[in-house]
Structures are given as C-alpha cells and as structure tokens.
Design an enzyme around this catalytic site. Structure first.
Site, PDB file in Angstrom:
ATOM      1  N   ASP A  36     -77.534 106.127  24.770  1.00 38.83           N
ATOM      2  CA  ASP A  36     -76.387 107.024  24.584  1.00 38.83           C
ATOM      3  C   ASP A  36     -76.110 107.259  23.096  1.00 38.83           C
ATOM      4  O   ASP A  36     -76.369 106.391  22.261  1.00 38.83           O
ATOM      5  CB  ASP A  36     -75.157 106.394  25.260  1.00 38.83           C
ATOM      6  N   HIS A  53     -81.433 114.400  20.497  1.00 42.19           N
ATOM      7  CA  HIS A  53     -82.324 114.004  21.603  1.00 42.19           C
ATOM      8  C   HIS A  53     -83.761 113.820  21.101  1.00 42.19           C
ATOM      9  O   HIS A  53     -84.459 112.909  21.528  1.00 42.19           O
ATOM     10  CB  HIS A  53     -82.286 115.055  22.718  1.00 42.19           C
ATOM     11  N   LEU A 147     -96.758  96.284  30.846  1.00 42.24           N
ATOM     12  CA  LEU A 147     -95.355  96.699  30.918  1.00 42.24           C
ATOM     13  C   LEU A 147     -95.184  97.939  31.797  1.00 42.24           C
ATOM     14  O   LEU A 147     -95.903  98.928  31.646  1.00 42.24           O
ATOM     15  CB  LEU A 147     -94.863  97.039  29.497  1.00 42.24           C
TER      16      LEU A 147
HETATM   17  C1  FPP Z   1     -77.057 110.554  26.145  1.00 41.10           C
HETATM   18  O1  FPP Z   1     -76.591 110.869  24.871  1.00 41.10           O
HETATM   19  C2  FPP Z   1     -78.493 110.795  26.184  1.00 41.10           C
HETATM   20  C3  FPP Z   1     -79.106 111.611  27.066  1.00 41.10           C
HETATM   21  C4  FPP Z   1     -78.404 112.311  28.147  1.00 41.10           C
HETATM   22  C5  FPP Z   1     -80.554 111.852  26.988  1.00 41.10           C
HETATM   23  C6  FPP Z   1     -81.348 110.674  26.602  1.00 41.10           C
HETATM   24  C7  FPP Z   1     -82.741 111.070  26.362  1.00 41.10           C
HETATM   25  C8  FPP Z   1     -83.498 110.595  25.375  1.00 41.10           C
HETATM   26  C9  FPP Z   1     -83.040 109.577  24.419  1.00 41.10           C
HETATM   27  C10 FPP Z   1     -84.908 111.028  25.223  1.00 41.10           C
HETATM   28  C11 FPP Z   1     -85.637 111.024  26.529  1.00 41.10           C
HETATM   29  C12 FPP Z   1     -87.051 111.040  26.292  1.00 41.10           C
HETATM   30  C13 FPP Z   1     -87.980 110.945  27.245  1.00 41.10           C
HETATM   31  C14 FPP Z   1     -89.362 110.764  26.825  1.00 41.10           C
HETATM   32  C15 FPP Z   1     -87.691 111.002  28.668  1.00 41.10           C
HETATM   33  P1  FPP Z   1     -75.513 112.016  24.740  1.00 41.10           P
HETATM   34  O2  FPP Z   1     -76.221 113.314  24.583  1.00 41.10           O
HETATM   35  O3  FPP Z   1     -74.571 111.982  25.895  1.00 41.10           O
HETATM   36  O4  FPP Z   1     -74.797 111.614  23.419  1.00 41.10           O
HETATM   37  P2  FPP Z   1     -73.250 111.810  23.080  1.00 41.10           P
HETATM   38  O5  FPP Z   1     -72.490 110.951  24.040  1.00 41.10           O
HETATM   39  O6  FPP Z   1     -73.147 111.335  21.678  1.00 41.10           O
HETATM   40  O7  FPP Z   1     -72.959 113.272  23.232  1.00 41.10           O
END
Ligand code: FPP
Length: 256
Positions: A36, A53, A147
């Site tokens: 997050d 992201h 893994l």
């Molecule tokens: C939440 O942060 C994060 C997500 C919804 C997406 C997480 C995805 C990745 C870290 C990359 C995924 C990669 C692969 C290879 C599948 P947020 O956007 O809600 O952050 P915020 O709360 O600060 O807005």
C-alpha cells in the site's frame, strides 16, 4: 540463535554471502503483503499515481529475491482487489498492464531462481493480456519447486469465502446429512488459495491498519506487522525487520 544465512537451495549463484540477523530455524513459511501507498508516494513527488505503481512493481523484484534467499516458501502479494475496479479507468488499465510488464522482464530470472508463479483471484473481468501473461508464467514455472510467488489479483476475501461455501454445498451432492460433519479443512479446499498453507506473517505498508478484504480466513492465526513506509520505499531491510519482529512473537494459536 542468530545465524549467518548462507546460500539457499538452488539460488546459490545469485546470492551474495551476506549477514542477515535472522534465525534461519524460524522463518515464516508463508508471508503475505498488502503493498500500500503507491498513490501517496507519487503524490508527494507531484507525479501521477501510476508512477507510484510502476515504482512499486520494481520493489517486488527485491522482495522476491530476499524472501527466496532466506527460505520463505510462499509469498503472496495483494496486487489488485475486487474493489480496485472502482479506480479511474487509466489507473485500472495501468494496473492490469503491470503483471505483464513485470513478467516480461523478470520471468527468465524467476525460472532460473526456481520460483513457482501462482494466481489467487478471479479471472473474470481480467483483460486477456493480463491473463495470458500470468498463465504463461504459471506454465513456465510449473516444474520449479522453490519459492511460490502468488499474485492476489482481482481478489476479494468475502466473495472467495462465499464461492467456497457454494462449491462446498454443491459438492455435497444432495447428501445434506454430512453438513454437520463439514470441517474447516473441507471449506479451505474450496478457497482460491487451494492447497497453499495459511500465511504466518502479514505485512502492510503505508501506515494503514486494516485488512481490506484480504485473506480473512487464511490470516486467522497470522502475525501482523504494519509499517508507515510507503510500498515504493520498501526495501530488503524492511522485509528483514518484519521477519525479525515475527521471530520475537510467541505464537500460541489460542493456547498458552
Ligand atoms: C495500493 O496502493 C496498491 C495497489 C492497489 C496496487 C499494488 C500493485 C503493485 C505494487 C504492483 C503490482 C505488480 C505486479 C507485478 C502485479 P494505493 O494506490 O492504494 O496507494 P495510496 O493508498 O497511497 O493511494
């Protein structure tokens, strides 16, 4: 006892002989992570959310490597929840591109490092290009036995439990007398995680202290570790810190 971790299994050639102050006899078998804070990381820098992201995706590589190094058996990453469809279309489209962006680059290394790729979530509504990328990775790593890298994609725990209950019900084949004898294991088999063991440790970054519909059943006895660090800033050292905290916890599973 604190030990010096030496090269692990088949990953020898990729791993530096480094000292990590963790007990190699008490490594959590399954670590689940709610990644997050990507949006806030981007906002702090005046960048679009998708930049967060993209940066978050790059962190995955480091964490997979470290988890593999220390002997974690399974790593589940919450990459897209069933609720994330509510986000702006451009952000959803980008999030749906991330698995193939990641796998296009990393799959040869994952194969080489004996990683097994898995998917937990519904393929319904996922774009074809996302499914293709993940299915290729699953196929290409199916003979590995290191893994397990499990992507929770289009995943929501309540709907998972609901569909498990429905499938379990149908499996009873009208034999309603057995209902009283259903066990937790019987229901678990119908969860999207299948035969994957329950997580021992849950990590959530960015200072939010909630589960957000993530593995509600499977996390029943997991240890939780929350950090204010935003996911794009997360490093191998933070991962180590989580493991060290885990190793200081006394797991009693309701006993004494
Ligand atoms: C939440 O942060 C994060 C997500 C919804 C997406 C997480 C995805 C990745 C870290 C990359 C995924 C990669 C692969 C290879 C599948 P947020 O956007 O809600 O952050 P915020 O709360 O600060 O807005």
């Amino acid at each position: 006892m604190l030990k010096k971790l030496t090269d692990h299994k088949k990953n020898k050639k990729n791993i530096k002989d480094e000292i990590i102050n963790i007990d190699e006899d008490n490594i959590p078998k399954h670590v689940a992570i709610i990644m997050d804070g990507n949006g806030r990381w981007a906002k702090k820098r005046g960048l679009p959310r998708i930049a967060g992201h993209r940066e978050g995706m790059n962190v995955i590589r480091k964490v997979v490597k470290r988890a593999n190094h220390i002997g974690v058996e399974a790593l589940t990453l919450y990459a897209f929840s069933t609720e994330n469809w509510k986000r702006p279309k451009n952000e959803v489209d980008f999030l749906m591109r991330l698995p193939e962006m990641f796998l296009n680059k990393e799959l040869p290394k994952l194969i080489d490092e004996n990683v097994v790729v898995r998917l937990t979530g519904s393929k319904e509504n996922l774009p074809k290009h996302t499914i293709n990328a993940v299915e290729k990775a699953i196929e290409d790593t199916k003979n590995n036995d290191g893994l397990i890298l499990n992507f929770a994609l289009n995943y929501g725990s309540r709907s998972e439990i609901l569909q498990a209950v429905k499938q379990l019900y149908h499996s009873l084949d009208e034999n309603k007398e057995v209902i009283d004898h259903i066990t937790e294991d019987d229901l678990s088999k119908f969860l999207m995680t299948g035969d994957l063991q329950d997580p021992d440790l849950l990590i959530r970054t960015s200072g939010e202290i909630r589960l957000s519909n993530f593995m509600l059943w499977q996390l029943a006895y997991a240890e939780f570790w929350f950090t204010d660090v935003l996911w794009p800033d997360f490093t191998e050292d933070h991962f180590n810190e989580a493991i060290q905290v885990y190793q200081k916890r006394a797991r009693r599973y309701g006993g004494v």
